[in-house]
Scaffold this active site. Structure first.
Site, PDB file in Angstrom:
ATOM      1  N   SER A  15      27.005  10.057 -27.844  1.00  0.00           N
ATOM      2  CA  SER A  15      28.310  10.434 -27.666  1.00  0.00           C
ATOM      3  C   SER A  15      29.294   9.236 -28.406  1.00  0.00           C
ATOM      4  O   SER A  15      28.763   8.198 -28.025  1.00  0.00           O
ATOM      5  CB  SER A  15      28.686  10.942 -26.370  1.00  0.00           C
ATOM      6  OG  SER A  15      29.937  11.237 -26.378  1.00  0.00           O
ATOM      7  N   ASP A  59      17.352   6.568 -18.946  1.00  0.00           N
ATOM      8  CA  ASP A  59      18.323   6.485 -18.067  1.00  0.00           C
ATOM      9  C   ASP A  59      18.516   4.725 -17.923  1.00  0.00           C
ATOM     10  O   ASP A  59      17.473   4.114 -17.403  1.00  0.00           O
ATOM     11  CB  ASP A  59      18.144   6.826 -16.549  1.00  0.00           C
ATOM     12  CG  ASP A  59      18.998   6.387 -15.354  1.00  0.00           C
ATOM     13  OD1 ASP A  59      20.081   5.777 -15.789  1.00  0.00           O
ATOM     14  OD2 ASP A  59      18.832   6.945 -14.327  1.00  0.00           O
ATOM     15  N   SER A 148      35.573  -3.513 -21.438  1.00  0.00           N
ATOM     16  CA  SER A 148      36.779  -2.410 -21.452  1.00  0.00           C
ATOM     17  C   SER A 148      37.946  -3.250 -21.195  1.00  0.00           C
ATOM     18  O   SER A 148      37.805  -4.354 -20.405  1.00  0.00           O
ATOM     19  CB  SER A 148      36.882  -1.484 -20.411  1.00  0.00           C
ATOM     20  OG  SER A 148      38.035  -0.843 -20.455  1.00  0.00           O
ATOM     21  N   TYR A 161      35.147   0.559 -11.903  1.00  0.00           N
ATOM     22  CA  TYR A 161      34.966   0.446 -13.202  1.00  0.00           C
ATOM     23  C   TYR A 161      35.619  -0.972 -13.886  1.00  0.00           C
ATOM     24  O   TYR A 161      34.614  -1.467 -14.754  1.00  0.00           O
ATOM     25  CB  TYR A 161      36.026   1.760 -14.076  1.00  0.00           C
ATOM     26  CG  TYR A 161      35.576   1.765 -15.422  1.00  0.00           C
ATOM     27  CD1 TYR A 161      34.566   2.250 -15.841  1.00  0.00           C
ATOM     28  CD2 TYR A 161      36.697   1.367 -16.352  1.00  0.00           C
ATOM     29  CE1 TYR A 161      34.352   2.366 -17.472  1.00  0.00           C
ATOM     30  CE2 TYR A 161      36.482   1.429 -17.677  1.00  0.00           C
ATOM     31  CZ  TYR A 161      35.417   1.944 -18.231  1.00  0.00           C
ATOM     32  OH  TYR A 161      35.436   1.928 -19.581  1.00  0.00           O
TER      33      TYR A 161
END
Ligand SMILES: NC(=O)c1ccc[n+]([C@@H]2O[C@H](COP(=O)([O-])OP(=O)(O)OC[C@H]3O[C@@H](n4cnc5c(N)ncnc54)[C@H](O)[C@@H]3O)[C@@H](O)[C@H]2O)c1
Length: 255
Positions: A15, A59, A148, A161
């Site tokens: 994805s 995983d 990020s 996160y």
């Protein structure tokens, strides 16, 4: 290092950013192991990409599963020249929420997948990559992390996160320093807001308002723009031990 003729393992490849990287690699003449926990997405992309791609249900947080993914890559393509770590999960949870304190299990899960999962692949792939014959520049391979902007300007609700992504930013230099002797480079990209299934699930108004927070270009990033930076990192041997923000100059507000 050239994409053409090289084999890469991409986590989270079913994805979004990972899928864009997988497409970039195959379009550039490389081979790719699509390592993702999602069988439906992984099989669909493998069918699209053909003989240059293999799906390995993985995983990243699990030792045996990651080992099997690296082994599948070696069996399919003979060697591995890099890992692009895109598997990740995002949660929003307050330390003191309406339902009580932040669950310890959700904090642990985010660290386990985003940070420990990337470390898991790093150690296993580094072992495989270190056995490659170096190219003319002395290079054996490259490892890329997806952090990020939340690693630096995390918002309220992003304790887990942001911690996981700051962990990736923090380990970039020590891992690069250690693996330098094997000719393995290590780089991290810290994306801003990108248009992936995760973001596309939000209402259009929310997507548009998020896009307007970006100084320029005032829109969400496109997955192929992420893959384009990955391609440059693979190609350019001077890129090593650094975190690059890919964010249109966004600086996230507290909420
Ligand atoms: N989209 C953004 O705006 C954005 C911004 C900054 C950082 N990121 C980071 O980029 C990465 C990719 O995000 P995306 O937007 O493409 O998200 P996405 O949800 O579209 O893709 C993430 C993929 O990771 C896989 N995955 C989740 N847990 C896994 C596990 N334990 N093992 C293997 N695969 C697993 C999912 O199945 C999925 O295919 C993530 O690490 C995310 O934190 C995204």
């Amino acid at each position: 290092m050239q994409v053409s003729g090289s084999a890469f393992l991409v986590t989270g490849a079913a994805s979004g950013l990972g899928a864009a990287c997988a497409r970039m690699i195959v379009a550039g003449g490389g081979k790719v192991v699509l390592a993702d926990i999602s069988e439906a997405g992984g099989n669909a992309l493998a069918a699209e990409l053909g003989a240059s791609a293999r799906f390995a249900r993985t995983d990243v947080a699990d030792e045996a599963s990651a080992k099997a993914a690296v082994a599948a890559g070696l069996a399919a393509f003979g060697s591995l020249h890099g890992v692009i770590n895109c598997a990740g999960v995002a949660i929003g949870e307050k330390i003191l929420g309406k339902e009580g304190p932040h669950a310890l299990a959700s904090f642990t899960r985010v660290i386990q997948i985003n940070l420990i999962g990337s470390f898991n692949l790093t150690r296993l792939a580094a072992e495989a990559i270190s056995k490659n014959t170096p190219n003319a520049d002395g290079e054996r391979g490259v490892i890329i992390y997806t952090a990020s902007v939340a690693a630096f300007d995390g918002q309220i609700g992003q304790a887990a996160y942001s911690a996981s992504k700051a962990g990736l930013a923090g380990m970039t230099l020590p891992v690069a320093r250690e693996l330098a002797r094997y000719g393995i480079r290590v780089m991290t990209i810290a994306p801003g807001i990108f248009e992936t299934p995760m973001l596309k699930g939000m209402p259009v108004e929310v997507q548009e308002s998020l896009g307007k927070m970006v100084p320029f270009p005032p829109r969400l990033g496109r997955p192929d723009e992420y893959a384009s930076l990955v391609a440059e990192i693979i190609r350019n041997p001077m890129l090593n031990g650094e975190v690059i923000r890919l964010d249109g100059a966004i600086r996230m507000q507290p909420k």
